[in-house]
Design a protein around this motif. Structure first.
Motif, PDB file in Angstrom:
ATOM      1  N   GLY A 185       0.792  -1.223   0.000  1.00  0.00           N
ATOM      2  CA  GLY A 185       0.000   0.000   0.000  1.00  0.00           C
ATOM      3  C   GLY A 185       0.820   1.267   0.000  1.00  0.00           C
ATOM      4  N   THR A 186       2.095   1.177  -0.378  1.00  0.00           N
ATOM      5  CA  THR A 186       2.965   2.359  -0.336  1.00  0.00           C
ATOM      6  C   THR A 186       3.549   2.665  -1.712  1.00  0.00           C
ATOM      7  N   LYS A 187       4.153   3.844  -1.810  1.00  0.00           N
ATOM      8  CA  LYS A 187       4.853   4.266  -3.022  1.00  0.00           C
ATOM      9  C   LYS A 187       6.334   4.374  -2.708  1.00  0.00           C
ATOM     10  N   VAL A 188       7.149   4.047  -3.699  1.00  0.00           N
ATOM     11  CA  VAL A 188       8.595   4.129  -3.576  1.00  0.00           C
ATOM     12  C   VAL A 188       9.103   4.887  -4.797  1.00  0.00           C
ATOM     13  N   THR A 189      10.029   5.808  -4.591  1.00  0.00           N
ATOM     14  CA  THR A 189      10.637   6.539  -5.706  1.00  0.00           C
ATOM     15  C   THR A 189      12.146   6.450  -5.562  1.00  0.00           C
ATOM     16  N   GLY A 190      12.838   6.559  -6.690  1.00  0.00           N
ATOM     17  CA  GLY A 190      14.282   6.485  -6.599  1.00  0.00           C
ATOM     18  C   GLY A 190      14.981   6.909  -7.860  1.00  0.00           C
ATOM     19  N   THR A 191      16.293   6.825  -7.783  1.00  0.00           N
ATOM     20  CA  THR A 191      17.155   7.107  -8.924  1.00  0.00           C
ATOM     21  C   THR A 191      18.135   5.950  -9.059  1.00  0.00           C
ATOM     22  N   ALA A 192      18.668   5.777 -10.242  1.00  0.00           N
ATOM     23  CA  ALA A 192      19.690   4.758 -10.489  1.00  0.00           C
ATOM     24  C   ALA A 192      20.616   5.290 -11.570  1.00  0.00           C
ATOM     25  N   ARG A 193      21.813   4.747 -11.579  1.00  0.00           N
ATOM     26  CA  ARG A 193      22.814   5.232 -12.529  1.00  0.00           C
ATOM     27  C   ARG A 193      23.663   4.068 -13.006  1.00  0.00           C
ATOM     28  N   ASN A 194      23.951   4.083 -14.298  1.00  0.00           N
ATOM     29  CA  ASN A 194      24.996   3.206 -14.799  1.00  0.00           C
ATOM     30  C   ASN A 194      26.182   4.107 -15.114  1.00  0.00           C
ATOM     31  N   LYS A 195      27.120   3.646 -15.901  1.00  0.00           N
ATOM     32  CA  LYS A 195      28.320   4.452 -16.163  1.00  0.00           C
ATOM     33  C   LYS A 195      28.030   5.740 -16.926  1.00  0.00           C
ATOM     34  N   LYS A 196      26.965   5.742 -17.747  1.00  0.00           N
ATOM     35  CA  LYS A 196      26.722   6.887 -18.615  1.00  0.00           C
ATOM     36  C   LYS A 196      25.357   7.530 -18.466  1.00  0.00           C
ATOM     37  N   LYS A 197      24.401   6.832 -17.865  1.00  0.00           N
ATOM     38  CA  LYS A 197      23.027   7.322 -17.872  1.00  0.00           C
ATOM     39  C   LYS A 197      22.444   7.415 -16.466  1.00  0.00           C
ATOM     40  N   ASN A 198      21.510   8.351 -16.326  1.00  0.00           N
ATOM     41  CA  ASN A 198      20.775   8.522 -15.078  1.00  0.00           C
ATOM     42  C   ASN A 198      19.305   8.189 -15.314  1.00  0.00           C
ATOM     43  N   PHE A 199      18.722   7.514 -14.339  1.00  0.00           N
ATOM     44  CA  PHE A 199      17.314   7.140 -14.424  1.00  0.00           C
ATOM     45  C   PHE A 199      16.613   7.519 -13.136  1.00  0.00           C
ATOM     46  N   GLU A 200      15.318   7.756 -13.232  1.00  0.00           N
ATOM     47  CA  GLU A 200      14.477   7.858 -12.048  1.00  0.00           C
ATOM     48  C   GLU A 200      13.382   6.817 -12.217  1.00  0.00           C
ATOM     49  N   TRP A 201      12.834   6.382 -11.109  1.00  0.00           N
ATOM     50  CA  TRP A 201      11.772   5.387 -11.174  1.00  0.00           C
ATOM     51  C   TRP A 201      10.775   5.626 -10.056  1.00  0.00           C
ATOM     52  N   LYS A 202       9.553   5.183 -10.300  1.00  0.00           N
ATOM     53  CA  LYS A 202       8.451   5.320  -9.342  1.00  0.00           C
ATOM     54  C   LYS A 202       7.705   4.002  -9.333  1.00  0.00           C
ATOM     55  N   ALA A 203       7.309   3.564  -8.140  1.00  0.00           N
ATOM     56  CA  ALA A 203       6.622   2.277  -8.034  1.00  0.00           C
ATOM     57  C   ALA A 203       5.625   2.291  -6.887  1.00  0.00           C
ATOM     58  N   THR A 204       4.715   1.340  -6.926  1.00  0.00           N
ATOM     59  CA  THR A 204       3.800   1.086  -5.818  1.00  0.00           C
ATOM     60  C   THR A 204       4.000  -0.364  -5.390  1.00  0.00           C
ATOM     61  N   VAL A 205       3.721  -0.615  -4.110  1.00  0.00           N
ATOM     62  CA  VAL A 205       3.844  -1.963  -3.569  1.00  0.00           C
ATOM     63  C   VAL A 205       2.456  -2.428  -3.128  1.00  0.00           C
ATOM     64  N   GLU A 206       2.016  -3.541  -3.673  1.00  0.00           N
ATOM     65  CA  GLU A 206       0.726  -4.143  -3.316  1.00  0.00           C
ATOM     66  C   GLU A 206       0.902  -5.650  -3.250  1.00  0.00           C
ATOM     67  N   ALA A 207       0.480  -6.251  -2.152  1.00  0.00           N
ATOM     68  CA  ALA A 207       0.543  -7.713  -1.971  1.00  0.00           C
ATOM     69  C   ALA A 207       1.953  -8.251  -2.230  1.00  0.00           C
ATOM     70  N   GLY A 208       2.977  -7.509  -1.774  1.00  0.00           N
ATOM     71  CA  GLY A 208       4.356  -7.949  -1.923  1.00  0.00           C
ATOM     72  C   GLY A 208       4.939  -7.770  -3.305  1.00  0.00           C
ATOM     73  N   VAL A 209       4.188  -7.135  -4.218  1.00  0.00           N
ATOM     74  CA  VAL A 209       4.652  -6.922  -5.592  1.00  0.00           C
ATOM     75  C   VAL A 209       4.885  -5.430  -5.812  1.00  0.00           C
ATOM     76  N   MET A 210       6.073  -5.096  -6.303  1.00  0.00           N
ATOM     77  CA  MET A 210       6.410  -3.709  -6.632  1.00  0.00           C
ATOM     78  C   MET A 210       6.285  -3.548  -8.145  1.00  0.00           C
ATOM     79  N   ARG A 211       5.403  -2.634  -8.564  1.00  0.00           N
ATOM     80  CA  ARG A 211       5.206  -2.348  -9.990  1.00  0.00           C
ATOM     81  C   ARG A 211       5.596  -0.893 -10.231  1.00  0.00           C
ATOM     82  N   GLY A 212       6.402  -0.671 -11.273  1.00  0.00           N
ATOM     83  CA  GLY A 212       6.837   0.691 -11.499  1.00  0.00           C
ATOM     84  C   GLY A 212       7.197   0.999 -12.931  1.00  0.00           C
ATOM     85  N   ARG A 213       7.615   2.257 -13.106  1.00  0.00           N
ATOM     86  CA  ARG A 213       8.033   2.787 -14.406  1.00  0.00           C
ATOM     87  C   ARG A 213       9.396   3.454 -14.224  1.00  0.00           C
TER      88      ARG A 213
END
Length: 131
Positions: free
Chosen positions: A83-111
């Motif tokens: 029932g919660t939302k999680v947001t974050g960032t990630a990086r590889n050697k050349k690129k930066n990403f952001e992501w957003k997800a929700t957690v329901e029934a132990g499953v995190m779904r995001g973009r």
């Protein structure tokens, strides 16, 4: 056992439940599942969350893309509980990403979204992982 002693024991037990839940929330967690890349590609994905403060996490994503093993590291904010939302960032050697997800029934779904120089963003795909 007296009524007073019984009440004290029950009261302490009730206090321990939220404390146990809070402690579990601060434990490392691994989610596994799949990702879908908008430009083509889909494969297995793991996301390892390590506590880094209240509702803060260090995250390591491991996946295979274009025939190669990849590891991206980043940070996240939010609870990993249902029932919660999680947001974050990630990086590889050349690129930066952001992501957003929700957690329901132990499953995190995001973009996930790539962030280019100058702040321009491009939606890159989705993911679904479970504990």
């Amino acid at each position: 056992m007296t009524t007073r002693t019984l009440a004290l024991v029950l009261g302490l037990a009730l206090l321990a439940v939220p404390a146990a839940a809070a402690a579990a929330e601060r434990e490392a967690a691994t989610f596994t599942g799949t990702y879908d890349w908008k430009q083509g590609g889909s494969d297995e994905l793991s996301a390892e969350f390590t506590p880094d403060g209240p509702d803060r996490w260090k995250v390591t994503f491991r996946f295979r893309f274009d025939g190669k093993e990849r590891t991206w590291k980043g940070t996240a904010e939010g609870s990993l509980n249902d029932g919660t939302k999680v947001t974050g960032t990630a990086r590889n050697k050349k690129k930066n990403f952001e992501w957003k997800a929700t957690v329901e029934a132990g499953v995190m779904r995001g973009r996930h979204t790539e962030i280019f120089d100058g702040g321009r963003k491009f939606a890159t795909g989705t993911f679904e992982v479970s504990r």
